[in-house]
Design a protein around this motif. Structure first.
Motif, short mmCIF file in Angstrom:
data_model
loop_
_atom_site.label_atom_id
_atom_site.label_comp_id
_atom_site.label_asym_id
_atom_site.label_seq_id
_atom_site.Cartn_x
_atom_site.Cartn_y
_atom_site.Cartn_z
N PHE A 62 0.87 -1.17 0.00
CA PHE A 62 0.00 0.00 0.00
C PHE A 62 0.91 1.23 0.00
O PHE A 62 1.66 1.43 0.97
CB PHE A 62 -0.87 0.05 1.26
CG PHE A 62 -2.03 -0.90 1.28
CD1 PHE A 62 -3.32 -0.41 1.31
CD2 PHE A 62 -1.84 -2.28 1.30
CE1 PHE A 62 -4.42 -1.27 1.36
CE2 PHE A 62 -2.92 -3.14 1.35
CZ PHE A 62 -4.22 -2.63 1.38
N ASP A 63 0.88 2.03 -1.04
CA ASP A 63 1.70 3.25 -1.09
C ASP A 63 1.20 4.18 0.01
O ASP A 63 0.13 4.77 -0.08
CB ASP A 63 1.56 3.91 -2.47
CG ASP A 63 2.48 5.09 -2.65
OD1 ASP A 63 2.76 5.79 -1.67
OD2 ASP A 63 2.92 5.31 -3.80
N GLY A 64 2.02 4.34 1.06
CA GLY A 64 1.58 5.11 2.21
C GLY A 64 1.22 6.55 1.88
O GLY A 64 0.23 7.08 2.39
N VAL A 65 2.00 7.19 1.02
CA VAL A 65 1.73 8.58 0.66
C VAL A 65 0.40 8.68 -0.10
O VAL A 65 -0.42 9.56 0.14
CB VAL A 65 2.89 9.15 -0.17
CG1 VAL A 65 2.56 10.54 -0.68
CG2 VAL A 65 4.17 9.18 0.66
N SER B 99 3.86 1.10 2.70
CA SER B 99 5.22 1.55 2.38
C SER B 99 5.39 3.05 2.65
O SER B 99 4.42 3.78 2.86
CB SER B 99 5.54 1.24 0.91
OG SER B 99 4.72 2.01 0.04
N LYS B 100 6.66 3.47 2.64
CA LYS B 100 7.03 4.90 2.73
C LYS B 100 6.53 5.56 4.02
O LYS B 100 6.19 6.75 4.04
CB LYS B 100 6.48 5.68 1.53
CG LYS B 100 6.88 5.12 0.17
CD LYS B 100 6.28 5.95 -0.95
CE LYS B 100 6.56 5.38 -2.31
NZ LYS B 100 5.92 6.16 -3.40
N THR B 101 6.51 4.82 5.12
CA THR B 101 5.98 5.40 6.36
C THR B 101 6.85 6.55 6.86
O THR B 101 6.36 7.41 7.60
CB THR B 101 5.88 4.33 7.46
OG1 THR B 101 7.16 3.71 7.65
CG2 THR B 101 4.87 3.27 7.08
N ASP B 102 8.12 6.60 6.45
CA ASP B 102 8.99 7.70 6.87
C ASP B 102 8.57 9.03 6.24
O ASP B 102 9.00 10.09 6.69
CB ASP B 102 10.44 7.39 6.50
CG ASP B 102 10.60 7.04 5.04
OD1 ASP B 102 11.18 7.84 4.27
OD2 ASP B 102 10.15 5.95 4.65
N VAL C 262 5.83 -0.03 7.09
CA VAL C 262 7.21 -0.35 6.75
C VAL C 262 7.88 0.87 6.13
O VAL C 262 7.26 1.60 5.35
CB VAL C 262 7.27 -1.55 5.77
CG1 VAL C 262 8.59 -1.60 5.03
CG2 VAL C 262 7.04 -2.86 6.50
N SER C 263 9.14 1.07 6.45
CA SER C 263 9.96 2.08 5.78
C SER C 263 11.20 1.41 5.23
O SER C 263 11.98 0.81 5.99
CB SER C 263 10.36 3.19 6.75
OG SER C 263 11.37 4.01 6.17
#
Length: 253
Positions: free
Chosen positions: A134-137, A168-171, A226-227
């Motif tokens: 899942f694309d976090g952004v 993804s991309k949690t950072d 996840v990052s």
């Protein structure tokens, strides 16, 4: 041997995830390898042990057949049906205990055309699963989150393999944004409230209709944040993979 396909929408970070998670597994002393199944990749952030581009390259097909980028991609993916055995042999030559398979950037070419399901069936006789990103952004918006739930459900129906979901991309997310997404996964009522509060008109109706279909398909959602920059969540994902494939033990004894 265990084979895990990494799927997700274009730009969700599949190749970066493959690079970082493969490295994480290596650090945990797993006998792991990375496979690239994207014939259109220009540059990879990892050294692919097996690479479909050794057999098929989109730019070569475009030049040979006078095709544009989309036509070249479609022909390349259709041609992959003829080299599944070669790819299987290449993987088996390495005899890995776990194999992380990076799939094409244009997910629909792999996930929703016959070639993807064929590869999933025929690429070695390993036990297999799917990691869906899942694309976090992208998923900060409840409509986009529901769309990813719908896609993940469709992939589950198409491949019929154990599915592991990842945000993804949690950072790149603010703390409150990540809390919202995790909350939507944990409590469907929070997702319904977000849809009612933040969506209007056709977008609200589409989201509600998709949720009804998703509920009928019966896929459970508990995506792991996840990052790939910080390795956040990798331990949790690793534990889930071991639980499903090895009853909790390491892949490499």
């Amino acid at each position: 041997m265990n084979l895990v396909f990494v799927l997700g929408t274009a730009g969700c970070g599949k190749s970066t995830f493959t690079a970082k998670f493969t490295s994480f597994l290596e650090q945990n002393r797993e006998d792991v390898m990375a496979v690239n199944l994207d014939p259109g990749s220009m540059i990879l952030p990892y050294a692919a042990n097996v690479d479909v581009r050794e057999y098929i390259k989109v730019e070569d097909l475009m030049e040979e057949y006078g095709l544009g980028p989309n036509g070249g991609l479609m022909l390349a993916h259709d041609m992959m049906a003829g080299i599944v055995q070669e790819l299987s042999n290449d993987i088996e030559d390495f005899t890995p205990d776990i194999c992380i398979v990076d799939t094409p950037g244009q997910m629909e070419l792999f996930a929703f055309r016959d070639i993807g399901a064929q590869i999933a069936r025929e690429l070695t006789d390993a036990e297999k699963g799917v990691i869906y990103l899942f694309d976090g952004v992208f998923c900060r918006d409840p409509l986009n989150y529901v769309m990813n739930m719908f896609l993940a459900s469709a992939i589950n129906t198409r491949f019929l393999l154990p599915q592991f979901q990842v945000i993804s991309k949690t950072d790149l997310l603010a703390e409150g944004e990540l809390e919202d997404i995790v909350g939507w996964a944990e409590d469907p009522y929070l997702l319904e409230e977000a849809i009612d509060a933040r969506l209007t008109g056709m977008n609200r109706m589409i989201s509600q209709d998709m949720i009804e279909v998703i509920e009928r398909l019966g896929v459970e959602f508990s995506p792991i944040p996840v990052s790939s920059s910080t390795n956040e969540g990798f331990n949790e994902l690793y534990a889930d993979l071991m639980r499903v494939f090895t009853d909790g033990g390491k892949f490499t004894p």
